[in-house]
Design a protein around this motif. Structure first.
Motif, PDB file in Angstrom:
ATOM      1  N   TYR A  84       0.958  -1.399  -0.058  1.00 19.14           N
ATOM      2  CA  TYR A  84      -0.078  -0.133  -0.203  1.00 19.14           C
ATOM      3  C   TYR A  84       0.904   1.128  -0.004  1.00 19.14           C
ATOM      4  N   CYS A  85       0.359   2.121  -0.717  1.00 16.62           N
ATOM      5  CA  CYS A  85       1.140   3.596  -0.640  1.00 16.62           C
ATOM      6  C   CYS A  85       0.169   4.511   0.302  1.00 16.62           C
ATOM      7  N   ALA A  86       0.650   5.271   1.025  1.00 15.54           N
ATOM      8  CA  ALA A  86      -0.081   6.279   1.786  1.00 15.54           C
ATOM      9  C   ALA A  86       0.543   7.391   1.979  1.00 15.54           C
ATOM     10  N   ALA A  87      -0.395   8.624   2.530  1.00 13.64           N
ATOM     11  CA  ALA A  87       0.168  10.119   2.509  1.00 13.64           C
ATOM     12  C   ALA A  87      -0.202  10.516   3.952  1.00 13.64           C
ATOM     13  N   GLY A  88       0.926  11.316   4.532  1.00 15.18           N
ATOM     14  CA  GLY A  88       0.571  11.692   5.566  1.00 15.18           C
ATOM     15  C   GLY A  88       1.454  13.213   5.731  1.00 15.18           C
ATOM     16  N   PRO A  89       1.049  13.807   6.831  1.00 16.35           N
ATOM     17  CA  PRO A  89       1.752  15.226   7.003  1.00 16.35           C
ATOM     18  C   PRO A  89       3.121  15.206   7.413  1.00 16.35           C
ATOM     19  N   PHE A  90       3.622  14.103   7.920  1.00 14.29           N
ATOM     20  CA  PHE A  90       5.051  13.860   8.372  1.00 14.29           C
ATOM     21  C   PHE A  90       5.553  12.724   8.145  1.00 14.29           C
ATOM     22  N   MET A  91       6.745  12.352   7.767  1.00 18.70           N
ATOM     23  CA  MET A  91       7.336  10.955   7.443  1.00 18.70           C
ATOM     24  C   MET A  91       7.824  10.402   9.117  1.00 18.70           C
ATOM     25  N   ARG A  92       8.323  11.277  10.158  1.00 17.96           N
ATOM     26  CA  ARG A  92       8.440  10.572  11.190  1.00 17.96           C
ATOM     27  C   ARG A  92       9.342   9.138  11.106  1.00 17.96           C
ATOM     28  N   LEU A  93       8.717   8.219  11.930  1.00 13.92           N
ATOM     29  CA  LEU A  93       9.313   6.893  11.742  1.00 13.92           C
ATOM     30  C   LEU A  93       8.806   5.882  10.920  1.00 13.92           C
ATOM     31  N   CYS A  94       8.151   6.450  10.047  1.00 12.10           N
ATOM     32  CA  CYS A  94       7.531   5.565   9.039  1.00 12.10           C
ATOM     33  C   CYS A  94       6.493   4.426   9.489  1.00 12.10           C
ATOM     34  N   THR A  95       5.758   4.812  10.211  1.00 10.01           N
ATOM     35  CA  THR A  95       4.821   3.950  10.890  1.00 10.01           C
ATOM     36  C   THR A  95       3.332   4.342  10.460  1.00 10.01           C
ATOM     37  N   ALA A  96       2.471   3.241  10.351  1.00 16.07           N
ATOM     38  CA  ALA A  96       1.014   3.398   9.565  1.00 16.07           C
ATOM     39  C   ALA A  96       0.193   4.564  10.502  1.00 16.07           C
ATOM     40  N   ARG A  97       0.359   4.663  11.612  1.00 14.94           N
ATOM     41  CA  ARG A  97      -0.436   5.518  12.469  1.00 14.94           C
ATOM     42  C   ARG A  97      -0.267   7.032  12.083  1.00 14.94           C
ATOM     43  N   ASP A  98       0.748   7.563  11.416  1.00 13.01           N
ATOM     44  CA  ASP A  98       1.385   8.714  10.952  1.00 13.01           C
ATOM     45  C   ASP A  98       0.621   8.986   9.509  1.00 13.01           C
ATOM     46  N   PHE A  99       0.075   7.899   8.983  1.00 11.72           N
ATOM     47  CA  PHE A  99      -0.484   8.237   7.589  1.00 11.72           C
ATOM     48  C   PHE A  99      -1.900   8.007   7.319  1.00 11.72           C
ATOM     49  N   THR A 100      -2.502   9.389   6.823  1.00 10.46           N
ATOM     50  CA  THR A 100      -3.909   9.153   6.737  1.00 10.46           C
ATOM     51  C   THR A 100      -4.658   9.021   5.584  1.00 10.46           C
ATOM     52  N   SER A 101      -3.968   8.864   4.586  1.00 15.85           N
ATOM     53  CA  SER A 101      -4.554   8.648   3.347  1.00 15.85           C
ATOM     54  C   SER A 101      -3.941   7.233   2.580  1.00 15.85           C
ATOM     55  N   TRP A 102      -4.903   6.323   2.257  1.00 14.08           N
ATOM     56  CA  TRP A 102      -4.307   5.091   1.814  1.00 14.08           C
ATOM     57  C   TRP A 102      -5.051   4.612   0.465  1.00 14.08           C
ATOM     58  N   GLY A 103      -3.987   4.049  -0.471  1.00 13.57           N
ATOM     59  CA  GLY A 103      -4.486   3.312  -1.535  1.00 13.57           C
ATOM     60  C   GLY A 103      -5.205   2.087  -1.402  1.00 13.57           C
ATOM     61  N   GLN A 104      -5.620   1.327  -2.256  1.00 13.66           N
ATOM     62  CA  GLN A 104      -6.368  -0.027  -2.115  1.00 13.66           C
ATOM     63  C   GLN A 104      -5.177  -1.109  -2.133  1.00 13.66           C
ATOM     64  N   GLY A 105      -4.145  -0.673  -2.413  1.00 14.06           N
ATOM     65  CA  GLY A 105      -3.128  -1.853  -2.624  1.00 14.06           C
ATOM     66  C   GLY A 105      -2.627  -2.553  -3.812  1.00 14.06           C
ATOM     67  N   THR A 106      -1.491  -3.247  -3.895  1.00 13.46           N
ATOM     68  CA  THR A 106      -1.428  -4.053  -5.165  1.00 13.46           C
ATOM     69  C   THR A 106      -0.510  -5.332  -4.750  1.00 13.46           C
ATOM     70  N   GLN A 107      -0.934  -6.234  -4.954  1.00 12.73           N
ATOM     71  CA  GLN A 107      -0.396  -7.578  -4.264  1.00 12.73           C
ATOM     72  C   GLN A 107       0.975  -7.892  -5.349  1.00 12.73           C
ATOM     73  N   VAL A 108       1.954  -8.091  -4.327  1.00 12.38           N
ATOM     74  CA  VAL A 108       3.270  -8.834  -4.648  1.00 12.38           C
ATOM     75  C   VAL A 108       3.201 -10.196  -4.316  1.00 12.38           C
ATOM     76  N   ILE A 109       3.605 -11.009  -5.401  1.00 12.83           N
ATOM     77  CA  ILE A 109       3.933 -12.325  -4.829  1.00 12.83           C
ATOM     78  C   ILE A 109       5.328 -12.945  -5.542  1.00 12.83           C
ATOM     79  N   VAL A 110       6.044 -13.480  -4.419  1.00  9.58           N
ATOM     80  CA  VAL A 110       7.354 -13.721  -4.988  1.00  9.58           C
ATOM     81  C   VAL A 110       7.389 -15.292  -4.501  1.00  9.58           C
ATOM     82  N   SER A 111       7.663 -15.937  -5.697  1.00 12.89           N
ATOM     83  CA  SER A 111       7.252 -17.637  -6.007  1.00 12.89           C
ATOM     84  C   SER A 111       8.030 -17.937  -7.051  1.00 12.89           C
ATOM     85  N   SER A 112       8.653 -19.328  -6.920  1.00  9.45           N
ATOM     86  CA  SER A 112       9.087 -19.992  -8.080  1.00  9.45           C
ATOM     87  C   SER A 112       8.202 -20.939  -8.552  1.00  9.45           C
TER      88      SER A 112
END
Length: 121
Positions: A93-121
């Motif tokens: 997910y990407c998210a936007a917030g007023p401050f980066m701080r420690l890069c924790t989810a609670r500091d980010f207020t707007s979120w995208g819907q997400g994109t799935q990444v699968i790493v597999s052989s």
């Protein structure tokens, strides 16, 4: 609230690369973060970038492999992921917030819907 749209996820073999993109308008003054959540696990911060792009943070698990960048003129933020491992499998997910701080989810207020990444052989 910002509208963010992620793209670029998919299936990749271990050791491969993917580049995720996050599109948004009007986010010049916001820090942007990439977060991920695997099934059964908590959402974790992957990497964040300040509004100007001058500062970044990355989780220890991705340092040296993932690179975050932004192009404010294009309203885009990217996450280049190299040397992918199966444990990188998650919804990103990407998210936007007023401050980066420690890069924790609670500091980010707007979120995208997400994109799935699968790493597999």
């Amino acid at each position: 609230q910002l509208q963010l749209v992620e793209s670029g996820g998919g299936l990749v073999q271990p050791g491969g690369s993917l580049k995720l993109s996050c599109a948004a308008s009007g986010f010049d003054y916001f820090a942007i973060g990439w977060f991920r959540q695997a099934p059964g696990k908590e959402r974790e911060g992957v990497s964040c970038i300040s509004s100007t792009g001058g500062r970044t943070r990355a989780a220890d698990s991705v340092k040296g492999r993932f690179t975050i960048s932004r192009d404010n003129a294009k309203n885009m933020v990217y996450l280049q992921m190299n040397s992918l491992k199966p444990e990188d499998t998650a919804t990103y997910y990407c998210a936007a917030g007023p401050f980066m701080r420690l890069c924790t989810a609670r500091d980010f207020t707007s979120w995208g819907q997400g994109t799935q990444v699968i790493v597999s052989s």
